[in-house]
Design a protein around this motif. Sequence first.
Motif, mmCIF file in Angstrom:
data_model
loop_
_atom_site.group_PDB
_atom_site.id
_atom_site.type_symbol
_atom_site.label_atom_id
_atom_site.label_comp_id
_atom_site.label_asym_id
_atom_site.label_seq_id
_atom_site.Cartn_x
_atom_site.Cartn_y
_atom_site.Cartn_z
ATOM 1 N N ALA A 119 11.213 -9.803 -1.420
ATOM 2 C CA ALA A 119 11.819 -10.476 -0.259
ATOM 3 C C ALA A 119 12.677 -9.483 0.512
ATOM 4 C CB ALA A 119 12.658 -11.656 -0.721
ATOM 5 N N ARG A 120 12.282 -8.204 0.471
ATOM 6 C CA ARG A 120 13.106 -7.140 1.026
ATOM 7 C C ARG A 120 13.517 -7.391 2.475
ATOM 8 N NH1 ARG A 120 13.184 -1.814 3.325
ATOM 9 N NH2 ARG A 120 14.128 -0.323 1.908
ATOM 10 N N SER A 121 12.516 -7.694 3.302
ATOM 11 C CA SER A 121 12.824 -7.774 4.727
ATOM 12 C C SER A 121 13.626 -9.031 5.072
ATOM 13 C CB SER A 121 11.561 -7.692 5.579
ATOM 14 O OG SER A 121 10.657 -8.683 5.170
ATOM 15 N N LEU A 170 15.586 5.723 4.537
ATOM 16 C CA LEU A 170 14.862 4.781 3.679
ATOM 17 C C LEU A 170 15.536 3.407 3.664
ATOM 18 C CD1 LEU A 170 14.165 7.348 0.870
ATOM 19 C CD2 LEU A 170 12.382 6.053 2.025
ATOM 20 N N ASN A 225 5.705 -14.346 -0.926
ATOM 21 C CA ASN A 225 5.121 -12.994 -0.827
ATOM 22 C C ASN A 225 4.300 -12.646 -2.060
ATOM 23 O OD1 ASN A 225 5.815 -12.227 1.684
ATOM 24 N ND2 ASN A 225 7.549 -10.933 1.098
ATOM 25 N N LEU A 266 0.376 -11.822 -2.118
ATOM 26 C CA LEU A 266 -0.137 -10.571 -2.688
ATOM 27 C C LEU A 266 -1.188 -10.864 -3.764
ATOM 28 C CD1 LEU A 266 0.042 -7.456 -2.859
ATOM 29 C CD2 LEU A 266 1.817 -7.750 -4.591
ATOM 30 N N GLY A 318 1.395 10.278 -1.326
ATOM 31 C CA GLY A 318 0.406 9.932 -0.317
ATOM 32 C C GLY A 318 1.115 9.169 0.784
ATOM 33 N N ASP A 373 4.091 -2.956 -10.584
ATOM 34 C CA ASP A 373 5.399 -3.219 -11.198
ATOM 35 C C ASP A 373 5.707 -2.172 -12.257
ATOM 36 O OD1 ASP A 373 5.906 -5.531 -9.728
ATOM 37 O OD2 ASP A 373 4.771 -6.785 -11.139
ATOM 38 N N TYR A 396 -4.604 9.481 5.881
ATOM 39 C CA TYR A 396 -4.485 8.068 6.311
ATOM 40 C C TYR A 396 -5.809 7.314 6.164
ATOM 41 C CZ TYR A 396 -0.399 10.266 8.458
ATOM 42 O OH TYR A 396 0.728 11.010 8.675
ATOM 43 N N ILE A 456 5.360 3.649 7.458
ATOM 44 C CA ILE A 456 6.365 4.279 8.318
ATOM 45 C C ILE A 456 5.770 4.706 9.659
ATOM 46 C CG2 ILE A 456 7.984 4.913 6.513
ATOM 47 C CD1 ILE A 456 6.826 7.735 6.496
HETATM 48 C C1 FYN Z 1 7.498 -5.535 -2.439
HETATM 49 N N1 FYN Z 1 6.820 -6.435 -1.729
HETATM 50 C C2 FYN Z 1 6.190 -7.276 -2.545
HETATM 51 C C3 FYN Z 1 6.528 -6.853 -3.851
HETATM 52 N N2 FYN Z 1 7.337 -5.773 -3.759
HETATM 53 N N3 FYN Z 1 5.400 -8.319 -2.303
HETATM 54 C C4 FYN Z 1 4.913 -8.988 -3.359
HETATM 55 N N4 FYN Z 1 5.178 -8.636 -4.639
HETATM 56 C C5 FYN Z 1 5.972 -7.588 -4.916
HETATM 57 N N5 FYN Z 1 6.238 -7.264 -6.177
HETATM 58 C C6 FYN Z 1 6.750 -6.524 -0.290
HETATM 59 C C7 FYN Z 1 8.100 -6.391 0.401
HETATM 60 O O1 FYN Z 1 8.775 -7.610 0.502
HETATM 61 C C8 FYN Z 1 7.682 -5.876 1.747
HETATM 62 O O2 FYN Z 1 7.253 -6.931 2.539
HETATM 63 C C9 FYN Z 1 6.464 -5.007 1.430
HETATM 64 O O3 FYN Z 1 5.992 -5.425 0.163
HETATM 65 C C10 FYN Z 1 6.789 -3.523 1.323
HETATM 66 O O4 FYN Z 1 7.836 -3.359 0.430
HETATM 67 P P1 FYN Z 1 8.650 -2.046 0.362
HETATM 68 O O5 FYN Z 1 7.723 -0.922 0.186
HETATM 69 O O6 FYN Z 1 9.711 -2.190 -0.640
HETATM 70 O O7 FYN Z 1 9.316 -2.107 1.803
HETATM 71 P P2 FYN Z 1 9.169 -1.227 3.060
HETATM 72 O O8 FYN Z 1 9.569 -2.054 4.219
HETATM 73 O O9 FYN Z 1 7.880 -0.479 3.135
HETATM 74 O O10 FYN Z 1 10.330 -0.218 2.741
HETATM 75 C C11 FYN Z 1 10.745 0.705 3.654
HETATM 76 C C12 FYN Z 1 10.826 2.082 3.024
HETATM 77 C C13 FYN Z 1 9.481 2.368 2.401
HETATM 78 C C14 FYN Z 1 11.198 3.053 4.093
HETATM 79 C C15 FYN Z 1 11.914 2.077 1.933
HETATM 80 O O11 FYN Z 1 8.483 2.224 3.386
HETATM 81 C C16 FYN Z 1 9.419 3.721 1.777
HETATM 82 O O12 FYN Z 1 9.966 3.980 0.689
HETATM 83 N N6 FYN Z 1 8.712 4.593 2.420
HETATM 84 C C17 FYN Z 1 8.528 5.938 2.013
HETATM 85 C C18 FYN Z 1 7.408 6.436 2.817
HETATM 86 C C19 FYN Z 1 7.159 7.870 2.556
HETATM 87 O O13 FYN Z 1 7.965 8.614 2.085
HETATM 88 N N7 FYN Z 1 5.933 8.288 2.882
HETATM 89 C C20 FYN Z 1 5.504 9.620 2.650
HETATM 90 C C21 FYN Z 1 5.148 10.261 3.924
HETATM 91 S S1 FYN Z 1 3.646 9.768 4.517
HETATM 92 P P3 FYN Z 1 8.176 -7.587 3.645
HETATM 93 O O14 FYN Z 1 9.434 -8.020 2.953
HETATM 94 O O15 FYN Z 1 7.352 -8.721 4.141
HETATM 95 O O16 FYN Z 1 8.409 -6.502 4.658
HETATM 96 C C22 FYN Z 1 3.357 10.629 5.931
HETATM 97 O O17 FYN Z 1 2.670 10.137 6.775
#
Ligand code: FYN
Length: 583
Positions: free
Chosen positions: A274-276, A295, A374, A378, A414, A426, A497, A572
């Motif tokens: 429920a992050r967002s 981040l 969520n 999923l 990646g 998990d 990608y 991102i």
């Molecule tokens: C997370 N989510 C889940 C679960 N866990 N859904 C169901 N079950 C589980 N267990 C949901 C979560 O609520 C988000 O949905 C979504 O999955 C993504 O979760 P995340 O990854 O925690 O959140 P988000 O928004 O992507 O986090 C932002 C971030 C992350 C910046 C912290 O994107 C990140 O760590 N990015 C690193 C990227 C990076 O370094 N890339 C390398 C370079 S690539 P919603 O709540 O609905 O949003 C070069 O191009």
Amino acid sequence: MSAVLSPATDPAAGAAPMTDGFHLVIDALKLNDITTIYGLPGIPITDLTRMAQAEGLRMISFRHEQNAGHAAAIAGFLNARPGVCLTVSAPGFLNALTALANATTNCFPMILISGSSEREVVDLQQGDYEEMDQLAIAKPLAKAAYRVLHAEDIGIGIARAIRAAVSGRPGGVYLDLPAKLFAQTMDAAAGAASLIKVVDPAPRQIPAPEAVQRALELLRGAKKPLIVLGKGAAYARADDEVRALVERTGIPYLPMSMAKGLLPDTHELSAAAARSYALPEADVVLLVGARLNWLLSHGKGKTWGGKHAKAWGGQKFIQIDISPTEMDSNVRIDAPVVGDIGSCVTALLAGIGSGWPRPPAAWLDALSERKNKNIAKLSETLAKDARPMNFHGALNVVRDIVKANPDAMLVNEGANALDFTRSIVDMYKPRKRVDVGTWGVMGIGMGFAVAAAIETGQPVIAIEGDSAFGFSGMEVETICRYQLPVCVVIFNNNGVYRGTDKNLGGGADMAPTAFVKDARYERLMEAFGGVGVYAATPDELRRGMEEALRSRRPTLVNAIIDETAGTESGRITSLNPTRQKTT
Ligand code: FYN
Ligand code: ADP
């Protein structure tokens, strides 16, 4: 204590035993419980690598220094002791600098030791072999940088490097050892006496009682409290205390990527799914070893509570961190608690006692509702058995396998391969997930995998984008050479990608993001005696991974992913300049 006898000082003739720079370096490391060196031999450190091995240090030789550096850095994270990387001068040193800078950025304790050319020649710029002022170049990328010129100072140099790497906020340290130093000799007893066993290298830092009180008051008044656990909390090894903080307060928590598993991701108080919703809604946020950097959207904007600012005066932050200057770096920190996480959380727990009021049910219920929705969504997506296989189909398998092997280490890099794995797979135990960290750096994969196997003895699963793997792929030879229980899974969608981009100019060259189609990555592992698996379906992927974990043989599974499946930059995308407004 080892000693080397120079021919001129035969003890039979009455002369005192002698030692030299090589052995003093080795002895100083051993004295400080450093057991493994990650590196790559060459002038002027080839003999040092041989002698280190002869003296019982484990010398893990890589094919490129950057990978050795990343290995040392993650060994530092996993052990809370400095990981050591050893390189040759100029080019080898430069190759390792990405890892040194990445270690500093991520707060991983690491020492990069590089041989260097002769000072007299370098400083007059007379063109020595691999001439370079390495110390000056390393300084801005390291937490600290030192050079040792005399054999009798080796003990001090290594002690300083260890303290700088692990005390306070950990980081990367550079130690410059000019070639001439290694051959310097000195009396063996005096040499032994010059070495230092560092006492209490990372002293506890107890928070001020008034800082703890301030934090408790803020937390007590919260209607929608949230805890954010960062990799600092994983590093601190205060696992029981952190768990007690969450469970005794009943406050929901969000794990940052490398904090996943500090409490099992299936914990009822995890708000990850429920992050967002959680971030903008929370009124008091307790950061534990997590920086408000990109981040966490710098703690402001629409990811956070900006939209509620007028209604309830904005969000309040409590931050636990060992670095005092981290406070207020992005937004006001209302209750800074400076100290090591073990001491800070222990102090908070003393004030929390056993009768702490649960957060209001309305908050917990709202989070649960989002989270369950969520998770259900999923599960539905994961259950679809798409052909060709997509990220979800493949990760459904990885998720089961990690669940069945909770002690296995997970390395992940990646873009899409990283983002999908983070949210789908998990983790169940602390410090099992290591990834691209604060920079989102590509290239950590095989270095992290080697060190994770060596330092933990556990099997390693490396989930790699096909592009990310390319940065360190040659280390599959290293994995085979040391017979490490590493299972590399490449999510192969034929490009960065995705694999469908076209040359916008219409020329014969492929698009900058496209790779050779249907590349047989598994044959790289076979080339060195490991096991290669071609997996076009979830069943083939499952069988390949299960067999790798059972046999502990080096394995590379080439998981064929739908080439249309990736998103530009994963989650991102918004950071791409074409998506950003300029001011
Ligand atoms: C997370 N989510 C889940 C679960 N866990 N859904 C169901 N079950 C589980 N267990 C949901 C979560 O609520 C988000 O949905 C979504 O999955 C993504 O979760 P995340 O990854 O925690 O959140 P988000 O928004 O992507 O986090 C932002 C971030 C992350 C910046 C912290 O994107 C990140 O760590 N990015 C690193 C990227 C990076 O370094 N890339 C390398 C370079 S690539 P919603 O709540 O609905 O949003 C070069 O191009
Ligand atoms: P994440 O990326 O998981 O959010 P960060 O790397 O941004 O984590 O933050 C880690 C933080 O933890 C850093 O600010 C660092 O100073 C802090 N830290 C590291 N070790 C400790 C420790 N033992 N005690 C307190 N804070 C620590």
